[in-house]
Design a protein around this motif. Sequence first.
Motif: not given
Length: 300
Positions: A164-166, A241-243, A253-254, A293-296
Amino acid sequence: MYERWNWDDLRLFIAVARGGGLSMAADRTQSSAPTLGRHILALERALGMDLFHRSKDGYILTTAGLELLEIAENVEAEATKIDRWRDKELQSRKVHIAVGFWTGLFLAHKIAELRPRKGDIELALITGVNDLDLLRHQADIGLRSRRPVQTGLTGQKLSRVEFAVYGDTDYVDANPLSKSHRRFWECDWITVLPSGTKPQSTAWLETHLEKDALLSCNSQAALMAAVSTGAGLAVMPCFAGDASPRLVRCSDTIGELAYDQWLVSHDENRDEKHIAEILDNIADLIGRHRRLFEGMSAAA
């Protein structure tokens, strides 16, 4: 009754015999000449015979000394084999893990969970490297973005990796368009352009940007530093990014960049206890952080 000879004395005898005297042997063994002299005398007393003719020109082997040197060199060769065997056994307890930069960063932060609770296994985390040859044992374990197809390698699928974009919190607050499609022509961007193959994320971004990137970095480490200090936006894997407490996700997510992550090892050594344990630990670690890892993740 003669004294029992000592291996250290024999080792230093070899050095003196090869050096032709105490001075040369002292340089090679990091021992003083008087110390060497005492060891040679101790060996001669233990064996009950003279090993050298001593003169102002140096130490010249006697007939007994020449015979002993031949035997001693054979002993030295066998001792070297023992040293090599020991080094091999110690080396075999080191597990080399080859990963890309982002996954390496994640594992480094989770190293306490990755290390075995018992035993003396040493880990070597080789980050930023994707092309080490597991078949040639350049590494024991690899985390890859595709399933291994070479004969001799085994792969276990771990999770989907989303991107994703951060942007930094302050940058996003100051640039609300970061969270809209207008980000591609209104915001500053940071890309990765290493010396090797262009990353898929950079190629994807180039097809969407309506302006030149503000900064191109030759490594993901530099990109991470630039994004985290508010230089602009960047495309990153969600688990990185989320961490980060400094970063905000600015997009969905892309899908074009997502891939399956594979845990790869060599058929020949994957069942060795120390390697099998680290394989299990990695699989368990990734499994417990699968949503990240799965963006969730909750942070998303």
